[in-house]
Write a protein that holds these residues in place. Structure first.
Motif, PDB file in Angstrom:
ATOM      1  N   PHE A  61       0.741  17.549   2.268  1.00 19.41           N
ATOM      2  CA  PHE A  61       2.008  18.409   2.409  1.00 19.41           C
ATOM      3  C   PHE A  61       3.208  17.823   3.294  1.00 19.41           C
ATOM      4  N   PHE A  62       2.781  17.268   4.420  1.00 21.49           N
ATOM      5  CA  PHE A  62       3.737  16.213   5.073  1.00 21.49           C
ATOM      6  C   PHE A  62       4.379  15.298   4.442  1.00 21.49           C
ATOM      7  N   GLY A  63       3.541  14.445   3.668  1.00 19.58           N
ATOM      8  CA  GLY A  63       4.064  13.280   2.595  1.00 19.58           C
ATOM      9  C   GLY A  63       4.905  14.037   1.751  1.00 19.58           C
ATOM     10  N   ILE A  64       4.917  15.171   1.003  1.00 17.92           N
ATOM     11  CA  ILE A  64       5.420  15.858  -0.004  1.00 17.92           C
ATOM     12  C   ILE A  64       6.941  16.269   0.475  1.00 17.92           C
ATOM     13  N   LEU A  65       6.912  16.783   1.841  1.00 19.15           N
ATOM     14  CA  LEU A  65       8.151  17.092   2.660  1.00 19.15           C
ATOM     15  C   LEU A  65       8.943  15.933   2.990  1.00 19.15           C
ATOM     16  N   THR A  66       8.216  14.764   3.406  1.00 20.94           N
ATOM     17  CA  THR A  66       8.772  13.524   3.933  1.00 20.94           C
ATOM     18  C   THR A  66       9.478  12.926   2.557  1.00 20.94           C
ATOM     19  N   GLU A  80       0.937  -1.286   0.095  1.00 21.28           N
ATOM     20  CA  GLU A  80      -0.003  -0.073   0.070  1.00 21.28           C
ATOM     21  C   GLU A  80       0.883   1.161   0.019  1.00 21.28           C
ATOM     22  N   VAL A  81       0.389   2.352  -0.748  1.00 16.28           N
ATOM     23  CA  VAL A  81       1.108   3.816  -0.475  1.00 16.28           C
ATOM     24  C   VAL A  81       0.863   3.930   1.134  1.00 16.28           C
ATOM     25  N   PRO A  82       2.184   4.120   1.527  1.00 17.32           N
ATOM     26  CA  PRO A  82       2.062   4.328   3.147  1.00 17.32           C
ATOM     27  C   PRO A  82       0.858   5.106   3.499  1.00 17.32           C
ATOM     28  N   THR A  83      -0.046   4.963   4.350  1.00 11.88           N
ATOM     29  CA  THR A  83      -0.934   5.747   5.098  1.00 11.88           C
ATOM     30  C   THR A  83      -0.578   6.828   5.561  1.00 11.88           C
ATOM     31  N   ILE A  84       0.713   6.932   6.170  1.00 10.79           N
ATOM     32  CA  ILE A  84       1.084   8.324   6.932  1.00 10.79           C
ATOM     33  C   ILE A  84       1.547   9.194   6.225  1.00 10.79           C
ATOM     34  N   LEU A  85       1.812   8.948   4.741  1.00 11.51           N
ATOM     35  CA  LEU A  85       2.039   9.990   3.680  1.00 11.51           C
ATOM     36  C   LEU A  85       0.774  10.573   3.074  1.00 11.51           C
ATOM     37  N   LYS A  86      -0.128   9.776   3.174  1.00  6.69           N
ATOM     38  CA  LYS A  86      -1.233   9.924   2.245  1.00  6.69           C
ATOM     39  C   LYS A  86      -2.538  10.766   3.326  1.00  6.69           C
ATOM     40  N   ARG A  87      -2.954  10.057   4.241  1.00  7.35           N
ATOM     41  CA  ARG A  87      -4.461  10.600   4.872  1.00  7.35           C
ATOM     42  C   ARG A  87      -4.128  10.819   6.146  1.00  7.35           C
ATOM     43  N   GLU A  88      -4.931  11.693   6.716  1.00  5.67           N
ATOM     44  CA  GLU A  88      -5.116  12.057   8.188  1.00  5.67           C
ATOM     45  C   GLU A  88      -3.781  12.508   8.648  1.00  5.67           C
ATOM     46  N   ILE A  89      -3.895  13.184  10.026  1.00  9.60           N
ATOM     47  CA  ILE A  89      -2.986  13.714  10.575  1.00  9.60           C
ATOM     48  C   ILE A  89      -2.514  12.838  11.495  1.00  9.60           C
ATOM     49  N   TYR A  90      -1.517  12.213  11.444  1.00 12.94           N
ATOM     50  CA  TYR A  90      -0.794  11.048  12.107  1.00 12.94           C
ATOM     51  C   TYR A  90       0.486  11.206  12.522  1.00 12.94           C
ATOM     52  N   ALA A  91       1.726  11.120  11.448  1.00 15.47           N
ATOM     53  CA  ALA A  91       3.013  11.261  11.697  1.00 15.47           C
ATOM     54  C   ALA A  91       3.226  12.825  12.179  1.00 15.47           C
ATOM     55  N   THR A 102      -8.276  15.996  15.186  1.00 16.56           N
ATOM     56  CA  THR A 102      -8.209  16.048  13.602  1.00 16.56           C
ATOM     57  C   THR A 102      -8.727  14.678  13.327  1.00 16.56           C
ATOM     58  N   TYR A 103      -9.039  13.474  13.640  1.00 14.65           N
ATOM     59  CA  TYR A 103      -9.596  12.353  13.334  1.00 14.65           C
ATOM     60  C   TYR A 103     -11.061  12.494  13.116  1.00 14.65           C
ATOM     61  N   TYR A 104     -11.451  12.976  14.352  1.00 10.27           N
ATOM     62  CA  TYR A 104     -13.055  13.097  14.520  1.00 10.27           C
ATOM     63  C   TYR A 104     -13.716  14.525  13.857  1.00 10.27           C
ATOM     64  N   CYS A 105     -12.960  15.216  13.686  1.00 10.47           N
ATOM     65  CA  CYS A 105     -13.225  16.595  13.117  1.00 10.47           C
ATOM     66  C   CYS A 105     -13.069  16.468  11.469  1.00 10.47           C
ATOM     67  N   ALA A 158       1.145  14.623  13.857  1.00 12.46           N
ATOM     68  CA  ALA A 158       0.848  14.606  15.564  1.00 12.46           C
ATOM     69  C   ALA A 158       2.059  14.310  16.239  1.00 12.46           C
ATOM     70  N   SER A 159       2.669  13.143  15.727  1.00 16.76           N
ATOM     71  CA  SER A 159       3.927  12.767  16.415  1.00 16.76           C
ATOM     72  C   SER A 159       4.929  13.616  16.334  1.00 16.76           C
ATOM     73  N   LEU A 160       5.208  14.371  15.135  1.00 10.50           N
ATOM     74  CA  LEU A 160       6.163  15.238  14.876  1.00 10.50           C
ATOM     75  C   LEU A 160       6.127  16.557  15.740  1.00 10.50           C
ATOM     76  N   VAL A 161       4.919  17.133  15.666  1.00 11.40           N
ATOM     77  CA  VAL A 161       4.462  18.388  16.345  1.00 11.40           C
ATOM     78  C   VAL A 161       4.712  18.248  17.898  1.00 11.40           C
ATOM     79  N   GLY A 162       4.212  16.941  18.535  1.00  8.24           N
ATOM     80  CA  GLY A 162       4.502  16.674  19.985  1.00  8.24           C
ATOM     81  C   GLY A 162       5.955  16.361  20.190  1.00  8.24           C
ATOM     82  N   ALA A 163       6.682  16.001  19.199  1.00  4.83           N
ATOM     83  CA  ALA A 163       8.175  15.979  19.548  1.00  4.83           C
ATOM     84  C   ALA A 163       8.960  17.369  19.695  1.00  4.83           C
ATOM     85  N   ILE A 164       8.358  18.224  18.708  1.00  2.51           N
ATOM     86  CA  ILE A 164       9.157  19.344  18.791  1.00  2.51           C
ATOM     87  C   ILE A 164       8.610  20.125  20.006  1.00  2.51           C
TER      88      ILE A 164
END
Lengths: 205, 205, 205
Positions: free
Chosen positions: B27-32, A136-147, A184-187, A149-155
């Motif tokens: 946009f996140f996928g593009i940067l990644t 599959e094209v990796p979900t984290i690159l395509k849909r939803e705010i997932y990675a 972001t998931y439910y909204c 969320a992790s990135l913003v939290g880490a910063i």
């Protein structure tokens, strides 16, 4: 924290097992994909930062949790009524894996870039490998705010911990990542993407 | 040499960003994908040769270049009139990454096989990972003389540098790789492939 | 043992080359996929266990074997009458790679989990990478008892060698893995999988 990490392992393993069932993999494939999804992020981190044999291989309780999770998914196949709690638990896994890896990175005196990589890859690397194996094209690159969320939290964690200490900032950022993911998931909030040369701000799948 | 390396990073990042836009990533996928394409080769090299934390993580200027490249691609989306200069710049990246990695390999006293691996994977590894993430059969395995240009250039470099010195041979081989890539591209010269049990010497798409 | 390892390399390289031809890759792609399939498992093992530069890079005879295998496949394209012997030879490769890696793991004093990982990934890792590059859902996750044969053999080896010594147990387990693979292949024995919420015990491709 360890307790939350176990939850994360359990849920990530389940998501791998579910994905394998959808791809009609056999029982060995189901267990393999569950394992890879649960520990792929951590092993990738250990391999890239060259710390010797990945930690996972000395933690037999991790394999126990993955086994239990896989067996449960196989027994419960079809009855997906628990999907709501699944999203919740997955968000717990995402937050805990990010922050737990971030704490280790800070203790190892990594610089900002290494810290960021280590935090995010531990949280999302397993899902990435799962998607590659399942073609599959990796979900984290395509849909939803997932990675993200992790990135913003880490910063935020990196900026907060010198001010308010490791313990308080880690719990704050745990909640922060969890909230970004769930809200972001439910909204149905998405990042923009480009199609036919136009920037789209709403997903119209 | 550093200046050329920056050009390489810039162009590889752009090729990742363009690929991500085609796959409708956000946009996140593009940067990644831009990041992974630009630094994937170098990080793979550092991971396989076990040199500790990959060099990329201590070079924040690399991330700057990738960011600028990605933003430019997003702003210029659709207007692909610059495609000709893109092929040129990409060939610069291919040559520079091969030779820069080759120089480091020689300084590290690697044997011939390790030298070859290090030179070629640094140049083509990023594009390989980009294609895997974007769910394409890697271009470098399928079309055009690309990795082969890097390979032939690296072999020539290995044979030339004991004879005429590191500096002269490195510039000669830079030009050599660039020429192979550009000439085979514009003259549509391909390696043979096999179909229905027959060897084909011309691409017929 | 070394002789059997060469057979393994030869057959794995051939399987990569055949797969590349089916995907219409060019001659460079064919050689690359042959190489990656033959040595991908061993290199992955060396990278994950952080032993420095992978062993492959100091074994030029390996590359010779891969080259010969690739050239033979290209010359013999189309005439696949040798398919029966291919399955046999591939099972030899599977057994030898598992046990050879297992012996090294025991000599390195790895614990059970690391031993298992090292044995199985060496045997099946190359095929896994081949399938990822060729854009297929990895065969080892989907069909036939393949990785499972390696896994069961490795576990038996781990339990037997303290009882009857390294030499005897290694030969016993070689035969054991080979037999599982060949018997399940010809009797079409499969692991169960799940479809539409039901567990299937027979493959109905």
């Amino acid at each position: 924290m360890t307790f939350f990490e176990y939850i994360g392992l359990f849920v990530f393993a389940a998501s791998g097992a579910i994905c394998a069932i959808e791809k009609r993999m056999d029982f060995f494939g189901i267990l393999t994909l569950a394992t890879v999804t649960a520990i792929g992020g951590g092993v990738t981190r250990d391999v890239v930062t060259n710390i010797g044999i990945p930690i996972f291989f000395s933690k037999s309780e991790y394999m126990m949790i993955i086994l239990i999770s896989t067996i449960l998914v196989i027994l419960l196949r079809g009855s997906m009524k628990w999907k709501i709690s699944f999203i919740m638990l997955d968000a717990v896994g995402l937050s805990v894996f990010t922050i737990a890896a971030g704490i280790k990175a800070i203790e190892s005196d990594y610089n900002f870039m290494t810290f960021l990589f280590v935090s995010v890859i531990t949280a999302v690397g397993g899902g990435l490998i799962r998607d590659i194996l399942a073609q599959e094209v990796p979900t984290i690159l395509k849909r939803e705010i997932y990675a993200v969320a992790s990135l913003v939290g880490a910063i935020s964690f990196w900026m907060l911990y010198p001010l308010i200490g490791l313990t308080i900032s880690s719990y704050l950022c745990l909640i922060f990542i969890f909230s970004i993911r769930i809200i972001t998931y439910y909204c149905q909030i998405h990042l923009p993407y480009i199609e036919n040369g136009k920037i789209h701000f709403k997903q119209d799948q």
